[in-house]
Design an enzyme around this catalytic site. Sequence first.
Site, mmCIF file in Angstrom:
data_model
loop_
_atom_site.group_PDB
_atom_site.id
_atom_site.type_symbol
_atom_site.label_atom_id
_atom_site.label_comp_id
_atom_site.label_asym_id
_atom_site.label_seq_id
_atom_site.Cartn_x
_atom_site.Cartn_y
_atom_site.Cartn_z
ATOM 1 C CE LYS A 1 -3.406 -2.782 1.948
ATOM 2 N NZ LYS A 1 -4.557 -3.271 3.244
ATOM 3 C CD GLN B 1 -3.361 -4.771 6.129
ATOM 4 O OE1 GLN B 1 -3.507 -2.935 5.628
ATOM 5 N NE2 GLN B 1 -3.664 -5.513 5.673
ATOM 6 C CG ASP C 1 -9.131 -0.827 4.298
ATOM 7 O OD1 ASP C 1 -9.125 -1.131 3.306
ATOM 8 O OD2 ASP C 1 -8.983 -1.267 4.977
HETATM 9 N N1 GUN Z 1 -6.375 -7.332 6.272
HETATM 10 C C1 GUN Z 1 -6.602 -8.252 5.200
HETATM 11 N N2 GUN Z 1 -7.059 -7.395 4.443
HETATM 12 C C2 GUN Z 1 -7.551 -5.719 3.973
HETATM 13 C C3 GUN Z 1 -7.804 -4.618 3.408
HETATM 14 O O1 GUN Z 1 -8.530 -4.781 2.442
HETATM 15 N N3 GUN Z 1 -7.896 -3.201 4.668
HETATM 16 C C4 GUN Z 1 -7.424 -3.969 5.747
HETATM 17 N N4 GUN Z 1 -7.406 -2.933 6.345
HETATM 18 N N5 GUN Z 1 -7.084 -4.756 6.197
HETATM 19 C C5 GUN Z 1 -7.166 -6.121 6.005
#
Ligand code: GUN
Length: 297
Positions: A60, A104, A127
Amino acid sequence: MTSAPQDTFTIIDGRKISTDIKAEIIQKVIERKALNKKVPHLAIILVGDDGASQTYVDFKVKACKEVGFHYTMMRFADTISEDKLMKHIDQVNRDEDVDGFIVQLPLPPNISVERITEKIRPDKDVDGFTNRNFGSIVSKNPLLLPATPFGVVELLKRYNIPTEGKNVVVVGASRLVGAPLSMMLVEEGKATVTICHKYTKDLKMYTLHADILVAAVGKPGLITADMVKQGAVVIDVGTTRVEGAQYKNGYTLKGDVEFKEVAPKTSFITPVPGGVGPMTIASLLLNTLRATELRNP
Ligand code: GUN
């Protein structure tokens, strides 16, 4: 009547589509800069030292750098209390410079994901995890769509795969993927959607009727060739780390679909890795740009 065996299929290239989307975002950032408008700023909150989470967060950050977004990494030890984390989220909610942020997942077991997620300001929830954004799927003007489902819909669109009137079977009813994706495919996609989950009896009976089969469970090898209709489109959202000394980094990523045996029966199929995964990040960037445009048109 049985249809003729398919001998060609298209592997949906999520990396390419994600690169195309990033190129579009770079252009938008350049335009915003030229007009002295605010450059999007994404903050990422990471709790603990889970290896997979660290890898996803690194992707990211790399994506932010690629498109010219500002970013802030906020790391906390897994001993942080829920209240302390809530206070940090409150701070980021109020930070005028941050346009969007994510926490996350997974979080340590002593912290409530629901409570933390609901603390995020919906217009900064890039998200698309909050109940407000989940609900906005059924509104005429959604605020920020859940990122992974958004990525799947975008893949289908960019490969000109029609959904209207199609039988879609989504295996997995998770709050973050299966459930919101199903609603998006009904609302925007005008599809007939069946949601299957761990209580579904005779899963194959449903999957065999799918024109578009989405697997979003996290169980490697769940979908085998005998469960797939000839010519179906297969979207594999499953991404499970499977460890083994034979793999370069000590692990490999496996989808829910037995790719080798399933692919020849399909018309389109996503690989793992390189299918839906890169699209989640592209959607996160699109949502961050949208959050910025909403706050600073
Ligand atoms: N953990 C696994 N996939 C994701 C995601 O798309 N967003 C977040 N915040 N955590 C995750």
